[in-house]
Design a protein around this motif. Structure first.
Motif, PDB file in Angstrom:
ATOM      1  N   PHE A  16       6.784 -49.043 -54.047  1.00 16.19           N
ATOM      2  CA  PHE A  16       7.397 -47.780 -54.468  1.00 16.19           C
ATOM      3  C   PHE A  16       6.959 -46.721 -53.469  1.00 16.19           C
ATOM      4  N   SER A  17       7.878 -45.829 -53.086  1.00 14.81           N
ATOM      5  CA  SER A  17       7.479 -44.795 -52.128  1.00 14.81           C
ATOM      6  C   SER A  17       8.216 -43.487 -52.377  1.00 14.81           C
ATOM      7  N   LEU A  18       7.610 -42.426 -51.872  1.00 16.96           N
ATOM      8  CA  LEU A  18       8.183 -41.085 -51.917  1.00 16.96           C
ATOM      9  C   LEU A  18       8.014 -40.456 -50.541  1.00 16.96           C
ATOM     10  N   GLU A  19       8.902 -39.534 -50.212  1.00 18.31           N
ATOM     11  CA  GLU A  19       8.787 -38.812 -48.959  1.00 18.31           C
ATOM     12  C   GLU A  19       8.205 -37.426 -49.238  1.00 18.31           C
ATOM     13  N   TYR A  20       7.381 -36.958 -48.311  1.00 15.89           N
ATOM     14  CA  TYR A  20       6.771 -35.637 -48.428  1.00 15.89           C
ATOM     15  C   TYR A  20       6.841 -34.944 -47.076  1.00 15.89           C
ATOM     16  N   ARG A  21       7.407 -33.759 -47.074  1.00 13.35           N
ATOM     17  CA  ARG A  21       7.485 -32.950 -45.850  1.00 13.35           C
ATOM     18  C   ARG A  21       6.260 -32.051 -45.811  1.00 13.35           C
ATOM     19  N   THR A  22       5.426 -32.239 -44.798  1.00 13.31           N
ATOM     20  CA  THR A  22       4.213 -31.425 -44.715  1.00 13.31           C
ATOM     21  C   THR A  22       4.574 -29.952 -44.531  1.00 13.31           C
TER      22      THR A  22
END
Length: 154
Positions: A16-22
């Motif tokens: 399972f994964s999520l994207e995160y914009r720093t």
């Protein structure tokens, strides 16, 4: 120092994964993502999975997860303006506890940048003690779906 096994983690090792914009504010004075942001990401992916895939409704549930242990092995830095993928799997499920592993990857790079561990113990909201029967069935079934194979663990 992270073990060779942890350093060799790839996205495919997680389910399972999520994207995160720093953000600019994620960087510390050393121009890399601050340690506290990694823990924010760990908490976010675990709780997103629990809500979306395990039927947990924290504000109204009789059973809640308490963090009893966490750690992070930092392998390579990440800094703004990177986009990261935070990836999750379960390494161990007990009667009322679960051990998660979280991999942090930079978009476009399959080499892991950090590997964290997070342990929840599911307890009754009022007593703060594990239920006699352990965690609920829906919760357990959801966690089983992202459980790593025995040979893939630490």
């Amino acid at each position: 120092m992270a073990s060779t096994k942890l350093r060799s983690r790839r996205r495919a090792d997680y389910r399972f994964s999520l994207e995160y914009r720093t953000r600019w504010s994620d960087n510390d004075m050393y121009d890399h993502m601050n340690n506290s942001v990694y823990y924010y990401l760990f908490d976010s992916i675990v709780n997103t999975y629990l809500v979306q895939r395990c039927g947990l409704d924290p504000p109204s549930s009789n059973q809640i997860g308490l963090v009893v242990h966490s750690h992070c092995d930092y392998i390579a830095p990440i800094s703004f303006p990177s986009v990261v993928n935070v990836a999750l799997r379960v390494n161990k499920i007990g009667k009322s506890s679960v051990t998660y592993e979280i991999g942090v990857f930079e978009r476009g790079d399959d080499a892991v940048k950090a590997v964290g561990s997070f342990v929840h113990v599911f307890v009754e909201r009022e007593s703060r003690k594990p239920a006699r029967r352990g965690m609920g069935d829906t919760l357990r079934e959801g966690l089983e779906r992202i459980k790593a194979d025995e040979t893939a663990r630490l």
